[in-house]
Design an enzyme around this catalytic site. Sequence first.
Site, PDB file in Angstrom:
ATOM      1  N   LYS A  27     -15.240   5.891  77.806  1.00 44.42           N
ATOM      2  CA  LYS A  27     -16.401   6.461  77.118  1.00 44.42           C
ATOM      3  C   LYS A  27     -17.306   5.351  76.576  1.00 44.42           C
ATOM      4  CE  LYS A  27     -15.615   9.143  73.376  1.00 44.42           C
ATOM      5  NZ  LYS A  27     -16.352   8.665  72.184  1.00 44.42           N
ATOM      6  N   SER A  28     -16.717   4.358  75.918  1.00 49.57           N
ATOM      7  CA  SER A  28     -17.540   3.284  75.334  1.00 49.57           C
ATOM      8  C   SER A  28     -18.336   2.557  76.417  1.00 49.57           C
ATOM      9  CB  SER A  28     -16.637   2.253  74.647  1.00 49.57           C
ATOM     10  OG  SER A  28     -16.024   2.812  73.526  1.00 49.57           O
ATOM     11  N   SER A 177     -16.492  -2.445  62.778  1.00 46.90           N
ATOM     12  CA  SER A 177     -17.141  -1.373  63.529  1.00 46.90           C
ATOM     13  C   SER A 177     -17.901  -1.922  64.733  1.00 46.90           C
ATOM     14  CB  SER A 177     -18.116  -0.602  62.633  1.00 46.90           C
ATOM     15  OG  SER A 177     -18.876   0.286  63.433  1.00 46.90           O
ATOM     16  N   GLN A 179     -19.530  -0.037  66.652  1.00 52.02           N
ATOM     17  CA  GLN A 179     -20.802   0.697  66.729  1.00 52.02           C
ATOM     18  C   GLN A 179     -21.881  -0.008  65.921  1.00 52.02           C
ATOM     19  OE1 GLN A 179     -19.845   4.716  65.594  1.00 52.02           O
ATOM     20  NE2 GLN A 179     -18.870   5.162  67.565  1.00 52.02           N
ATOM     21  N   ASP A 330      -8.891   4.623  67.792  1.00 48.14           N
ATOM     22  CA  ASP A 330      -8.973   6.031  68.211  1.00 48.14           C
ATOM     23  C   ASP A 330      -7.612   6.592  68.612  1.00 48.14           C
ATOM     24  OD1 ASP A 330     -11.681   6.067  67.760  1.00 48.14           O
ATOM     25  OD2 ASP A 330     -12.200   5.546  69.828  1.00 48.14           O
ATOM     26  N   ARG A 361      -9.322  11.996  59.982  1.00 47.54           N
ATOM     27  CA  ARG A 361      -8.126  12.053  60.845  1.00 47.54           C
ATOM     28  C   ARG A 361      -6.830  11.834  60.079  1.00 47.54           C
ATOM     29  NH1 ARG A 361     -10.752   9.268  66.317  1.00 47.54           N
ATOM     30  NH2 ARG A 361     -11.699  11.212  67.040  1.00 47.54           N
TER      31      ARG A 361
HETATM   32  C1  S3P Z   1     -16.792   3.013  69.614  1.00 41.01           C
HETATM   33  C2  S3P Z   1     -16.354   2.365  68.500  1.00 41.01           C
HETATM   34  C3  S3P Z   1     -15.383   2.936  67.545  1.00 41.01           C
HETATM   35  C4  S3P Z   1     -14.640   4.131  68.117  1.00 41.01           C
HETATM   36  C5  S3P Z   1     -15.565   5.062  68.852  1.00 41.01           C
HETATM   37  C6  S3P Z   1     -16.288   4.349  69.982  1.00 41.01           C
HETATM   38  C7  S3P Z   1     -17.770   2.341  70.493  1.00 41.01           C
HETATM   39  O1  S3P Z   1     -16.052   3.335  66.384  1.00 41.01           O
HETATM   40  O2  S3P Z   1     -13.964   4.836  67.091  1.00 41.01           O
HETATM   41  O3  S3P Z   1     -14.828   6.164  69.380  1.00 41.01           O
HETATM   42  O4  S3P Z   1     -17.948   2.784  71.655  1.00 41.01           O
HETATM   43  O5  S3P Z   1     -18.360   1.360  70.047  1.00 41.01           O
HETATM   44  P1  S3P Z   1     -16.383   2.297  65.193  1.00 41.01           P
HETATM   45  O6  S3P Z   1     -17.082   1.161  65.780  1.00 41.01           O
HETATM   46  O7  S3P Z   1     -17.206   3.062  64.212  1.00 41.01           O
HETATM   47  O8  S3P Z   1     -15.035   1.932  64.627  1.00 41.01           O
END
Ligand code: S3P
Length: 446
Positions: A27-28, A177, A179, A330, A361
């Site tokens: 997914k990422s 993070s 993200q 995750d 969670r």
């Molecule tokens: C992700 C980063 C993670 C993860 C999310 C996907 C990404 O979140 O939990 O499912 O694709 O960068 P965080 O960066 O907020 O920890």
Amino acid sequence: MTHPHPTPRRFSLSPPLTGRIAIPGDKSISHRALMLSALAVGTSRVTGLLEGHDVLATAAAMRAMGASIERTGEGAWNIDGVGVGSLLQPREALDMGNSGTSTRLLMGLVASHPITVTFTGDASLSGRPMGRVIDPLSQMGADISASPGAKGTQTLPLMVRGLAPAIPLAYRLPMASAQVKSAVLLAGLNTPGITEVVEPVPTRDHSERMLRGFGADLSVETGADGTRHIRVRGEAELRPQTIVVPGDPSSAAFFIVAALLVPGSDVTIANVGLNPTRAGLVEVLQAMGGDITLLDAREVGGEPVADLRVRHSVLKGIEVDPAVAPSMIDEYPILFVAAALAEGRTVTTGLDELRVKESDRLAVMAAGLAAIGARVEESEDGLIIDGSGGDPLAGGATIAGHLDHRICMSFAIAGLVSKAPVTIDDMAPVATSFPNFEALLEGLQG
Ligand code: S3P
């Protein structure tokens, strides 16, 4: 919280799981492949793309901002990009559905373009904190108005008014993070000069790998204390790429644990991404005594990949080092299920971030596991679980999935090792990341 048309499902004590499966794309990596392709000039080709709702939300958003995106076959997509700096003003609000990754990364992209974009999402996403990206992006000059949210967290719906040229920033991440890191780096792509993210604890590095692959001038320097300094030079020109997306280790996780827990199981999961910033669960399960063998380790699309052969094992509880958290963030919900069947006590700490995922969670897993007869105690930043030693759990409860795909799948697997069936109130959220989860499970049950 459920969908308007919930899909309840029951999962019962399972026969051995046997056979070979391939899980859908990461997914990422899928999100990033669409976003960077949409910013390159020319046609990029992506295969193995995850066609889950979260990734489709990213595709729709990039289309709304000018990219041409076309599906040419299963998991095969062609993307014609607009070029860095040339994203168009979308005509309507962008609906991000359940996807935090789409929202936070796209906020970064928009922040340094001269466009104004409104982001909306479902009930789960609308409760999640956005202040963590609003802070750095505002420092880069974006003007962001968010909803106040509970306890002053800033949430969706929100509006980002980008600034071009934006102001380059050196930003130290206040939490682990990927993200937030990626949002700042993506904003840096259309910002003059160098944008830097300082990462005290390493998180998934797909953005760094893929930005380099697309030709961005990006450097990573690791200090003696392990702090990573990631610098990207702005006003970048990205070159179109051919990308093969490996299978998602976070999806494989459910079948790894299922095969370990269901007596008599022997399952091979093909093409699992094993980037070290994502592979924590495999190490932890092996340390618990899980029989997991890596076969045919190789590289796919610049990412390490292997097939995993997993056989039923008697697991032993352990203390999980909080330092591994970012590399399996995750996977904790399904690790908690594994711990509930292990011999002895499993202790997890350092997991505050789990409270701000698609659901809280820690609270939701603690309540659900207790409801199906596991012995579990919730602390501020983790769970303490005393396992059954391999005996099936009592089961016989209905679990609220809280619009959280990973909660739904974790309790589906728990149902396979419970005396009485476990009902999930709504399995629809699973389509965000793993649309064929139930079909693959049925296939392994023979
Ligand atoms: C992700 C980063 C993670 C993860 C999310 C996907 C990404 O979140 O939990 O499912 O694709 O960068 P965080 O960066 O907020 O920890």
